[in-house]
Design a protein around this motif. Sequence first.
Motif, mmCIF file in Angstrom:
data_model
loop_
_atom_site.group_PDB
_atom_site.id
_atom_site.type_symbol
_atom_site.label_atom_id
_atom_site.label_comp_id
_atom_site.label_asym_id
_atom_site.label_seq_id
_atom_site.Cartn_x
_atom_site.Cartn_y
_atom_site.Cartn_z
ATOM 1 N N TYR A 97 0.866 -1.177 0.000
ATOM 2 C CA TYR A 97 0.000 0.000 0.000
ATOM 3 C C TYR A 97 0.905 1.230 0.000
ATOM 4 O O TYR A 97 2.127 1.113 0.079
ATOM 5 C CB TYR A 97 -0.971 -0.017 1.197
ATOM 6 C CG TYR A 97 -0.322 0.270 2.531
ATOM 7 C CD1 TYR A 97 -0.343 1.557 3.069
ATOM 8 C CD2 TYR A 97 0.321 -0.721 3.255
ATOM 9 C CE1 TYR A 97 0.266 1.828 4.287
ATOM 10 C CE2 TYR A 97 0.915 -0.457 4.472
ATOM 11 C CZ TYR A 97 0.893 0.820 4.973
ATOM 12 O OH TYR A 97 1.500 1.103 6.179
ATOM 13 N N ASP A 98 0.324 2.407 -0.085
ATOM 14 C CA ASP A 98 1.089 3.659 -0.131
ATOM 15 C C ASP A 98 1.562 4.005 1.287
ATOM 16 O O ASP A 98 0.877 4.713 2.019
ATOM 17 C CB ASP A 98 0.222 4.767 -0.725
ATOM 18 C CG ASP A 98 0.980 6.066 -0.905
ATOM 19 O OD1 ASP A 98 2.226 6.041 -0.984
ATOM 20 O OD2 ASP A 98 0.316 7.123 -0.958
ATOM 21 N N HIS B 285 0.128 -2.931 7.492
ATOM 22 C CA HIS B 285 -0.185 -3.685 6.279
ATOM 23 C C HIS B 285 -1.513 -4.445 6.424
ATOM 24 O O HIS B 285 -2.324 -4.473 5.513
ATOM 25 C CB HIS B 285 0.952 -4.664 5.935
ATOM 26 C CG HIS B 285 2.070 -4.033 5.208
ATOM 27 N ND1 HIS B 285 3.041 -3.281 5.838
ATOM 28 C CD2 HIS B 285 2.386 -4.027 3.890
ATOM 29 C CE1 HIS B 285 3.891 -2.848 4.942
ATOM 30 N NE2 HIS B 285 3.519 -3.283 3.742
ATOM 31 N N HIS C 214 -4.601 -2.040 6.475
ATOM 32 C CA HIS C 214 -4.843 -1.541 5.119
ATOM 33 C C HIS C 214 -5.475 -2.631 4.253
ATOM 34 O O HIS C 214 -6.397 -2.357 3.487
ATOM 35 C CB HIS C 214 -3.536 -1.052 4.475
ATOM 36 C CG HIS C 214 -3.217 0.364 4.814
ATOM 37 N ND1 HIS C 214 -3.694 1.428 4.094
ATOM 38 C CD2 HIS C 214 -2.487 0.888 5.816
ATOM 39 C CE1 HIS C 214 -3.269 2.555 4.629
ATOM 40 N NE2 HIS C 214 -2.534 2.249 5.681
ATOM 41 N N TRP C 215 -4.977 -3.858 4.379
ATOM 42 C CA TRP C 215 -5.532 -4.989 3.624
ATOM 43 C C TRP C 215 -7.000 -5.205 3.975
ATOM 44 O O TRP C 215 -7.839 -5.412 3.090
ATOM 45 C CB TRP C 215 -4.697 -6.236 3.911
ATOM 46 C CG TRP C 215 -5.204 -7.491 3.291
ATOM 47 C CD1 TRP C 215 -5.309 -7.785 1.957
ATOM 48 C CD2 TRP C 215 -5.661 -8.653 3.981
ATOM 49 N NE1 TRP C 215 -5.803 -9.066 1.785
ATOM 50 C CE2 TRP C 215 -6.024 -9.612 3.013
ATOM 51 C CE3 TRP C 215 -5.784 -8.983 5.328
ATOM 52 C CZ2 TRP C 215 -6.510 -10.871 3.353
ATOM 53 C CZ3 TRP C 215 -6.260 -10.227 5.665
ATOM 54 C CH2 TRP C 215 -6.625 -11.159 4.688
ATOM 55 N N VAL D 210 -9.173 -3.023 5.062
ATOM 56 C CA VAL D 210 -9.989 -1.925 4.544
ATOM 57 C C VAL D 210 -10.026 -1.936 3.014
ATOM 58 O O VAL D 210 -11.099 -1.866 2.407
ATOM 59 C CB VAL D 210 -9.476 -0.565 5.079
ATOM 60 C CG1 VAL D 210 -10.154 0.609 4.383
ATOM 61 C CG2 VAL D 210 -9.685 -0.486 6.595
ATOM 62 N N GLU D 211 -8.856 -2.037 2.389
ATOM 63 C CA GLU D 211 -8.765 -1.875 0.934
ATOM 64 C C GLU D 211 -9.137 -3.125 0.140
ATOM 65 O O GLU D 211 -9.575 -3.014 -1.004
ATOM 66 C CB GLU D 211 -7.355 -1.428 0.559
ATOM 67 C CG GLU D 211 -7.021 -0.052 1.113
ATOM 68 C CD GLU D 211 -5.550 0.308 0.999
ATOM 69 O OE1 GLU D 211 -4.789 -0.422 0.321
ATOM 70 O OE2 GLU D 211 -5.160 1.326 1.598
ATOM 71 N N HIS D 212 -8.955 -4.307 0.722
ATOM 72 C CA HIS D 212 -9.187 -5.540 -0.041
ATOM 73 C C HIS D 212 -10.311 -6.420 0.521
ATOM 74 O O HIS D 212 -10.845 -7.251 -0.199
ATOM 75 C CB HIS D 212 -7.892 -6.370 -0.107
ATOM 76 C CG HIS D 212 -6.797 -5.655 -0.817
ATOM 77 N ND1 HIS D 212 -6.608 -5.741 -2.178
ATOM 78 C CD2 HIS D 212 -5.843 -4.812 -0.355
ATOM 79 C CE1 HIS D 212 -5.571 -4.994 -2.523
ATOM 80 N NE2 HIS D 212 -5.093 -4.411 -1.435
ATOM 81 N N GLN E 221 -13.257 1.467 7.713
ATOM 82 C CA GLN E 221 -12.179 2.069 8.490
ATOM 83 C C GLN E 221 -12.685 2.608 9.829
ATOM 84 O O GLN E 221 -12.033 2.480 10.850
ATOM 85 C CB GLN E 221 -11.535 3.191 7.668
ATOM 86 C CG GLN E 221 -10.389 3.880 8.351
ATOM 87 C CD GLN E 221 -9.744 4.920 7.435
ATOM 88 O OE1 GLN E 221 -9.827 4.832 6.219
ATOM 89 N NE2 GLN E 221 -9.106 5.902 8.034
ATOM 90 N N ASP F 8 -14.242 -11.754 4.263
ATOM 91 C CA ASP F 8 -14.570 -10.402 3.820
ATOM 92 C C ASP F 8 -15.562 -9.830 4.827
ATOM 93 O O ASP F 8 -16.330 -10.570 5.459
ATOM 94 C CB ASP F 8 -15.222 -10.424 2.437
ATOM 95 C CG ASP F 8 -14.246 -10.788 1.331
ATOM 96 O OD1 ASP F 8 -13.019 -10.772 1.555
ATOM 97 O OD2 ASP F 8 -14.731 -11.103 0.222
#
Length: 151
Positions: free
Chosen positions: A9-10, A42, A45-46, A48-50, A55, A145
Motif C-alpha cells: 500500500y502507499d 499492512h 490496510h488490507w 480496509v482496501e481488499h 475504516q 470479507d
Amino acid sequence: MNELNLPPYDIKLRGTREKPEILDFLRKRYVALTPEEWVRQHFTHWLVEHKGYPQGLLGNEIALKCGEKTLRCDSILYNKEAQPQMIIEYKAPTVSVTQRVFRQISAYNLLLHVDYLVVSNGLQHYCCKMDYEHQTYQFLEEIPDYSNIER
C-alpha cells in the motif's frame, strides 16, 4: 522491513534512520516503526482496501481494564452498535504464531466476548470463529470479507 504475505500500500514514513515512524491511518498519527507495527499497518490496510472492512469500525491499540491491570488489544473491529466483534493480534514476522499467542488473544476475549479472533505475523494469518453456545471454535480457511461476517 520484512516483505509480508500482504499486498503493498502507499506507506507513509517519516523520522530518522534511528527512529523511523509510520503513519497509522486509523489513529491518524505517526507511530514508532517496529516490526509488529509494520505488520499492523499492512494488515489493517488490507482489511480496509481488499476485504471491505469499514475504516471507522476498526481501532488500534485499544486499552482494556482488568482489575488493576491494563491490557492492550492490537486491533479491534466493532459492529455498528460499537460493540467489539473481532480481536486482531499481531506479531513481528520473525515471531512464530504459537499456542502462546492464542492464549494471549483468548485472555482479551474473556473480557470482550467477540465472534472472531485473528492472529497474524504478516506471513501467516489465522482466524477463529467462536461458537459460545457449544463452547467451541472453528478455524476458518481465510480471513472473511467484511460482507461475510455475521452481524
